[in-house]
Design an enzyme around this catalytic site. Structure first.
Site, mmCIF file in Angstrom:
data_model
loop_
_atom_site.group_PDB
_atom_site.id
_atom_site.type_symbol
_atom_site.label_atom_id
_atom_site.label_comp_id
_atom_site.label_asym_id
_atom_site.label_seq_id
_atom_site.Cartn_x
_atom_site.Cartn_y
_atom_site.Cartn_z
ATOM 1 N N ILE A 30 0.832 -1.212 0.000
ATOM 2 C CA ILE A 30 0.000 0.000 0.000
ATOM 3 C C ILE A 30 0.867 1.263 0.000
ATOM 4 C CG2 ILE A 30 -1.670 1.313 1.385
ATOM 5 C CD1 ILE A 30 -2.754 -1.463 2.363
ATOM 6 N N ASP A 86 14.002 2.857 10.368
ATOM 7 C CA ASP A 86 13.068 2.012 11.117
ATOM 8 C C ASP A 86 12.136 2.933 11.908
ATOM 9 O OD1 ASP A 86 11.841 0.426 13.032
ATOM 10 O OD2 ASP A 86 13.615 -0.807 13.378
ATOM 11 N N ARG A 104 3.964 12.467 15.543
ATOM 12 C CA ARG A 104 4.416 13.560 16.414
ATOM 13 C C ARG A 104 5.451 14.434 15.689
ATOM 14 N NH1 ARG A 104 7.959 12.574 21.834
ATOM 15 N NH2 ARG A 104 9.155 11.437 20.272
ATOM 16 N N TYR A 147 -2.754 -7.289 16.934
ATOM 17 C CA TYR A 147 -2.828 -6.491 15.701
ATOM 18 C C TYR A 147 -4.099 -5.640 15.694
ATOM 19 C CZ TYR A 147 -3.061 -5.324 10.705
ATOM 20 O OH TYR A 147 -3.155 -4.649 9.499
ATOM 21 N N LYS A 172 -4.455 -1.437 15.735
ATOM 22 C CA LYS A 172 -5.134 -0.640 14.710
ATOM 23 C C LYS A 172 -6.282 0.185 15.320
ATOM 24 C CE LYS A 172 -2.558 -1.736 11.209
ATOM 25 N NZ LYS A 172 -1.738 -0.731 10.531
ATOM 26 N N VAL A 197 -6.207 -6.560 1.372
ATOM 27 C CA VAL A 197 -5.624 -5.970 0.176
ATOM 28 C C VAL A 197 -4.465 -6.846 -0.299
ATOM 29 C CG1 VAL A 197 -4.499 -3.904 -0.740
ATOM 30 C CG2 VAL A 197 -6.220 -3.668 1.039
ATOM 31 N N THR A 248 -1.304 -7.602 -0.947
ATOM 32 C CA THR A 248 0.077 -7.145 -0.749
ATOM 33 C C THR A 248 0.860 -8.322 -0.159
ATOM 34 O OG1 THR A 248 -0.116 -6.502 1.572
ATOM 35 C CG2 THR A 248 -0.831 -4.862 -0.052
HETATM 36 N N1 NAD Z 1 -2.703 -5.827 3.172
HETATM 37 C C1 NAD Z 1 -3.800 -5.787 3.907
HETATM 38 O O1 NAD Z 1 -4.722 -6.599 3.741
HETATM 39 C C2 NAD Z 1 -3.978 -4.712 4.943
HETATM 40 C C3 NAD Z 1 -5.247 -4.528 5.499
HETATM 41 C C4 NAD Z 1 -5.442 -3.529 6.450
HETATM 42 C C5 NAD Z 1 -4.380 -2.735 6.830
HETATM 43 N N2 NAD Z 1 -3.153 -2.952 6.297
HETATM 44 C C6 NAD Z 1 -2.073 -2.073 6.757
HETATM 45 O O2 NAD Z 1 -1.516 -1.414 5.644
HETATM 46 C C7 NAD Z 1 -0.177 -1.060 5.933
HETATM 47 C C8 NAD Z 1 0.713 -1.497 4.780
HETATM 48 O O3 NAD Z 1 0.688 -2.910 4.719
HETATM 49 P P1 NAD Z 1 0.864 -3.720 3.351
HETATM 50 O O4 NAD Z 1 -0.289 -4.613 3.233
HETATM 51 O O5 NAD Z 1 1.212 -2.799 2.265
HETATM 52 O O6 NAD Z 1 2.089 -4.631 3.779
HETATM 53 P P2 NAD Z 1 3.565 -4.779 3.216
HETATM 54 O O7 NAD Z 1 4.183 -5.818 4.065
HETATM 55 O O8 NAD Z 1 3.521 -4.973 1.741
HETATM 56 O O9 NAD Z 1 4.215 -3.343 3.500
HETATM 57 C C9 NAD Z 1 4.554 -2.924 4.784
HETATM 58 C C10 NAD Z 1 5.818 -2.092 4.679
HETATM 59 O O10 NAD Z 1 6.116 -1.569 5.974
HETATM 60 C C11 NAD Z 1 7.514 -1.663 6.163
HETATM 61 N N3 NAD Z 1 7.841 -1.687 7.579
HETATM 62 C C12 NAD Z 1 7.466 -2.611 8.494
HETATM 63 N N4 NAD Z 1 8.011 -2.322 9.672
HETATM 64 C C13 NAD Z 1 8.751 -1.197 9.509
HETATM 65 C C14 NAD Z 1 9.556 -0.430 10.374
HETATM 66 N N5 NAD Z 1 9.744 -0.749 11.650
HETATM 67 N N6 NAD Z 1 10.173 0.667 9.860
HETATM 68 C C15 NAD Z 1 10.020 1.011 8.547
HETATM 69 N N7 NAD Z 1 9.277 0.298 7.691
HETATM 70 C C16 NAD Z 1 8.655 -0.796 8.161
HETATM 71 C C17 NAD Z 1 7.904 -2.964 5.482
HETATM 72 O O11 NAD Z 1 9.296 -3.028 5.199
HETATM 73 C C18 NAD Z 1 7.029 -2.914 4.235
HETATM 74 O O12 NAD Z 1 7.694 -2.291 3.162
HETATM 75 C C19 NAD Z 1 0.166 -1.711 7.273
HETATM 76 O O13 NAD Z 1 0.059 -0.751 8.289
HETATM 77 C C20 NAD Z 1 -0.913 -2.772 7.411
HETATM 78 O O14 NAD Z 1 -1.159 -3.097 8.756
HETATM 79 C C21 NAD Z 1 -2.928 -3.907 5.362
#
Ligand code: NAD
Length: 267
Positions: free
Chosen positions: A17, A69, A130, A173, A177, A206, A208
């Site tokens: 995302i 990070d 922040r 989790y 959220k 989604v 991913t």
């Molecule tokens: N994919 C889904 O179904 C879904 C649904 C609801 C919410 N989300 C939320 O969407 C957001 C993006 O998730 P996604 O599905 O794209 O997953 P993803 O795993 O493809 O991407 C997550 C990204 O966050 C980065 N990340 C994780 N920890 C980190 C840290 N400590 N410092 C810097 N970067 C860090 C990872 O390296 C990765 O690039 C997340 O917050 C996830 O909880 C995803």
């Protein structure tokens, strides 16, 4: 005039995302985009994809890559300082970095597993927010596309449908959220007088890497079936919602938790 004349920052931009959101900013006319993540290889690919979006109309997109990070304060400070040093401000901050954790009930969870989720999804997101708020408070508002006085900045957090409803084996989790949604509303109240918007997007399932392993597909199949649209979303569909909230078409949207889930949370 572009809907995005300002500076965009996207965390979690190396994948999923976050990557789709960073690329969408470029496609929609933003020319100053900072991408942040702890995965340097993924950031390089996102930069390549963003650069592929420039040139259609002669625009040059500048990209700042900040590896770091979000759960470490020094990384977050460095992220904001690097962007401000280059462009002087941050107008649209999308806090997307997040992790999921293992599928277990609370009694099977180790403290370290609980802390790992919250260090990124809640505490890390709060630290980013922040730092972004502190910067936004110092800057002048950006005018809107039609000349109205705009706001000083917009923050969009990525929460989840699981911050609104829960599912099995994901207590930490889901709670992280829900915390993001609550933080969104509280900061929206506290920073309205500063003309800063704070909203969040609550995605459904989604496509991913977070949900794409064979184990996960098995785990999530029943959840997909609950949503009336009966499919997973695409990362670009969440990016669209983020861009709407960041745009000058959404200047009166404040403290919203915009659900983008194919109808999962209707029932
Ligand atoms: N994919 C889904 O179904 C879904 C649904 C609801 C919410 N989300 C939320 O969407 C957001 C993006 O998730 P996604 O599905 O794209 O997953 P993803 O795993 O493809 O991407 C997550 C990204 O966050 C980065 N990340 C994780 N920890 C980190 C840290 N400590 N410092 C810097 N970067 C860090 C990872 O390296 C990765 O690039 C997340 O917050 C996830 O909880 C995803």
């Amino acid at each position: 005039m572009s809907l995005f004349p300002g500076v965009a920052l996207v965390t979690g931009a190396a994948s999923g995302i976050g990557r789709a959101t960073a690329v969408a900013f470029a496609a929609e006319g933003c020319t100053k985009i900072a991408i942040c993540d702890r995965a340097a290889d993924g950031l390089a690919e996102t930069k390549r994809l963003i650069e592929g979006k420039q040139g259609d109309d002669g625009r040059k997109v500048e990209v700042e890559v900040v590896a770091g990070d979000v759960s470490r304060e020094e990384s977050v400070t460095n992220m904001v300082q690097t962007i401000v040093k280059r462009w002087g401000r941050i107008d649209y901050a999308v806090n997307c970095a997040g992790i999921q954790g293992p599928p277990k009930r609370s009694t099977e969870f180790e403290l370290e597993e609980f802390d790992a989720i919250n260090r990124v999804n809640y505490r890390g997101l709060w630290m980013c927010s922040r730092a972004e708020l502190k910067q936004m408070m110092k800057q002048e508002p950006l005018q809107t596309h039609d000349g109205r006085p705009g706001n000083r900045g917009v923050i969009v957090h990525i929460a989840s449908q699981l911050g609104i409803v829960s599912r099995t084996n994901a207590a930490a989790y889901c709670a992280s959220k829900a915390a993001v949604i609550s933080l969104t509303k509280s900061d929206a109240i506290d920073y309205s007088n500063d003309r800063i918007q704070v909203n969040c997007v609550c995605p459904g399932l989604v496509q991913t890497p977070m949900v794409q392993g064979p184990e996960q597909q098995k785990l999530f199949a029943p959840a997909v079936a609950i949503a009336p649209m009966d499919r997973m979303g695409e990362p670009e569909e969440i990016a669209d919602a983020c861009l709407f909230l960041c745009s000058s078409k959404a200047t009166f949207v404040q403290g919203a938790a915009l659900v983008v889930d194919g109808g999962y949370t209707i029932n």
